[in-house]
Design an enzyme around this catalytic site. Structure first.
Site, mmCIF file in Angstrom:
data_model
loop_
_atom_site.group_PDB
_atom_site.id
_atom_site.type_symbol
_atom_site.label_atom_id
_atom_site.label_comp_id
_atom_site.label_asym_id
_atom_site.label_seq_id
_atom_site.Cartn_x
_atom_site.Cartn_y
_atom_site.Cartn_z
ATOM 1 N N GLU A 80 -2.353 128.754 74.439
ATOM 2 C CA GLU A 80 -1.527 129.024 75.637
ATOM 3 C C GLU A 80 -0.030 128.829 75.307
ATOM 4 O O GLU A 80 0.802 129.654 75.671
ATOM 5 C CB GLU A 80 -1.985 128.047 76.723
ATOM 6 C CG GLU A 80 -1.239 128.059 78.022
ATOM 7 C CD GLU A 80 -1.768 126.930 78.939
ATOM 8 O OE1 GLU A 80 -2.989 126.832 79.165
ATOM 9 O OE2 GLU A 80 -0.938 126.130 79.402
ATOM 10 N N HIS A 112 -7.390 125.591 73.328
ATOM 11 C CA HIS A 112 -7.030 126.573 74.380
ATOM 12 C C HIS A 112 -5.574 126.362 74.790
ATOM 13 O O HIS A 112 -4.788 127.298 74.881
ATOM 14 C CB HIS A 112 -7.978 126.392 75.577
ATOM 15 C CG HIS A 112 -7.493 127.014 76.850
ATOM 16 N ND1 HIS A 112 -6.466 126.466 77.592
ATOM 17 C CD2 HIS A 112 -7.862 128.149 77.504
ATOM 18 C CE1 HIS A 112 -6.224 127.233 78.650
ATOM 19 N NE2 HIS A 112 -7.073 128.262 78.617
ATOM 20 N N ASN A 113 -5.201 125.107 75.023
ATOM 21 C CA ASN A 113 -3.823 124.819 75.445
ATOM 22 C C ASN A 113 -2.819 125.165 74.352
ATOM 23 O O ASN A 113 -1.726 125.645 74.633
ATOM 24 C CB ASN A 113 -3.680 123.347 75.843
ATOM 25 C CG ASN A 113 -4.274 123.077 77.217
ATOM 26 O OD1 ASN A 113 -5.107 123.851 77.699
ATOM 27 N ND2 ASN A 113 -3.877 122.004 77.853
ATOM 28 N N LYS A 164 -10.795 122.673 74.695
ATOM 29 C CA LYS A 164 -9.757 122.784 75.737
ATOM 30 C C LYS A 164 -8.376 122.539 75.128
ATOM 31 O O LYS A 164 -7.402 123.214 75.458
ATOM 32 C CB LYS A 164 -10.027 121.784 76.870
ATOM 33 C CG LYS A 164 -8.900 121.671 77.900
ATOM 34 C CD LYS A 164 -8.744 122.932 78.740
ATOM 35 C CE LYS A 164 -7.401 123.146 79.407
ATOM 36 N NZ LYS A 164 -6.843 122.137 80.247
ATOM 37 N N SER A 184 -9.868 124.631 82.702
ATOM 38 C CA SER A 184 -8.638 125.435 82.655
ATOM 39 C C SER A 184 -8.568 126.377 83.841
ATOM 40 O O SER A 184 -9.581 126.786 84.383
ATOM 41 C CB SER A 184 -8.550 126.241 81.374
ATOM 42 O OG SER A 184 -7.370 127.048 81.431
#
Ligand code: NDP
Length: 467
Positions: A194, A190-191, A187, A132
């Site tokens: 986001e 995480h997105n 990940k 990231s």
């Protein structure tokens, strides 16, 4: 010829930046890009840009692989999907036992788990690496989330930790996450987080735009960014608001339709599968989908033609607290999803360490994540931390005020609603789900549990007939 210590396959936006990052860290590399794609001369152009004797460039796969010292470490940086399997199968004939292949794209964690198993049959190690930070992060120091076998990770750790961003204590924002697809799972979440954070900022912007100019909103966001709310996304939003093209604010020229590349919806799909309510980020995915119905929105807006009689002014202190509240809920939901996946797949994930890895180099980096990483060293969930729960409790009045402002002014603020709804649901001891249990048993004899009975016991009632 001296062999390179590391190989990068795919010189797109991310591959190029990671390659330059490695060169800046004095890691001798070999790079490869196909010559049959949309662009030609990619490798030659890169060698010219890099202008560094520590890089060798190739357009022949066999030569590329042979130029790397064994056991090889090769990072694949191409688009996720079937392409990864094609690239792996293209590499296989040239690889040797114990070589390590790393997929740094946004691959689905289930595909990564399958690739780990497939390559282990060939005695090749496979690491699914979440990366990231976008183009700039890749160049200056990304946040890295590697998953696969711990033994393989240890062999590539020195390189990854060198190129990774560093936290406030100078430690690399990279550490072994867990087995199989755990790195890509983290990940993906995480997105998702986001998506939620971005949508909350878009909702703030919509509320503030009623009474403020772009410049005023930008100034306010820059002020907030000086304190506890500081984050990369807040900072770039403050900058975006005053960006001009010619004399025009660039935002006035950008269409209000948001696209997506799928990781947000993957994260929500997995949350549904694992039974975890991640309502803020899922609502952010829906908000992007809704935005894409532009033509329909324009037609309907003309039909209803509703005028707001007078704009209700917004309480900026409440707005700031509500933003803090919703961001914490969004993060808590994401962390709950990671915890549930860890329990389900027996991954042994460390939430405090994951937040530490997210504390720099990545898109969701923020002062709060640094603080929450420390909190999570003491407790298993943010909801187990007294100071977090009492903070959210105090902010309840603020979020209520902001939702009322949204209603009064007819401003769409779905993620703020979902943060509030989730908090109310999670802090209500007696929910209405007893009625749901009864309804299910009425029409489907699905049985129900009773208060005070053993958890494994279930009951059926002979319901009265409908009149
Ligand atoms: P780009 O589109 O910029 O680059 C894609 C690369 O893949 C190019 O080098 C392209 O080669 C190569 N490629 C595509 N198809 C094939 C194929 N069939 N065989 C061999 N090579 C192929 O992508 P990014 O660098 O932006 O992204 C790479 C990965 O990293 C993706 O999974 C993305 O989701 C992920 N990622 C991206 C981030 C970003 O901010 N951009 C952030 C974090 C992760 P050619 O030039 O010949 O077409």
């Amino acid at each position: 010829m001296k062999k390179s210590s590391f190989g990068i396959l795919g010189l797109g936006v991310m591959g190029k930046s990671l390659a330059l990052n490695m060169l800046n860290n004095h890691i001798p590399i070999s790079v490869y890009n196909r010559e049959t794609g949309e662009e030609v001369g990619v490798v030659a152009d890169f060698l010219k840009t890099a202008n560094n004797t520590s890089v060798k460039g190739f357009t022949d796969l066999g030569e590329f692989v042979n130029s790397i010292e064994t056991p090889r470490q090769i990072l694949i940086m191409v688009k996720a999907g079937k392409v990864i399997d094609r690239v792996i199968n293209g590499l296989l004939p040239y690889l040797e036992e114990n070589d390590i292949i790393i997929d740094g794209g946004n691959s689905h964690y289930e595909d990564t788990a399958k690739r780990v198993a497939y390559l282990s049959e060939h005695k090749i190690n496979f690491i699914g690496l979440g990366v990231s930070g976008g183009e700039e992060g890749a160049l200056k120091g990304p946040s890295l989330m590697p998953g696969g076998s711990k033994e393989s990770y240890q062999k590539i750790a020195a390189t990854l930790e060198k190129i990774a961003a560093k936290d406030d204590d100078g430690k690399p924002c990279c550490n072994y996450i867990g087995p199989a697809g755990a790195g890509h799972f983290v990940k993906m979440v995480h997105n998702g987080i986001e998506y939620g954070d971005m949508q909350l900022l878009a909702e703030l912007y919509a509320l503030l735009l009623l009474t403020k100019t772009y410049e005023e909103i930008s100034k306010l966001f820059f002020e907030w960014n000086e304190g506890e709310l500081a984050s990369y996304l807040l900072e770039i939003t403050a900058k975006i608001l005053v960006e001009k093209e010619g004399n025009e604010n660039l935002l006035n020229l950008i269409l209000d339709k948001a696209g997506n590349k799928g990781t947000g919806s993957w994260s929500s799909t997995v949350a549904l599968k694992l039974g975890v309510p991640t309502t803020v980020k899922t609502t952010a995915v829906y908000a992007r989908y809704t935005s894409s119905f532009k033509n329909e929105r324009v037609v309907l807006a003309k039909k209803i033609d509703r005028k707001i009689k007078s704009i209700e002014p917004i309480d900026l202190v409440a707005l700031k607290e509500a933003y803090d509240f919703a961001r914490t809920i969004n993060l808590q939901q994401g962390l709950q999803l990671i915890k549930t996946a860890s329990d389900t797949y027996n991954w042994g994930l460390d939430l405090a360490e994951i937040c530490r890895i997210w504390s720099n180099g990545c898109i969701i980096k923020s002062k709060k994540i640094v603080a929450y990483s420390k909190v999570l060293q003491q407790v298993d969930s943010l909801f187990e931390a007294k100071q977090v729960v009492s903070g959210l409790n105090k902010q309840e009045t603020a979020i209520t005020k902001i939702l009322q402002n949204g209603l009064a002014n007819r401003v769409n603020v779905p993620c703020f609603y979902e943060a509030y709804n989730y908090w109310i649901a999670m802090t209500t001891a007696q929910s209405s789900a007893n009625l749901i249990q009864a309804q299910r048993d009425f029409f489907g004899a699905h049985r129900f549990q009773k208060i005070g009975a053993k958890e494994e016991e279930s009951f059926h009632h002979n319901w009265s007939e409908l009149c």
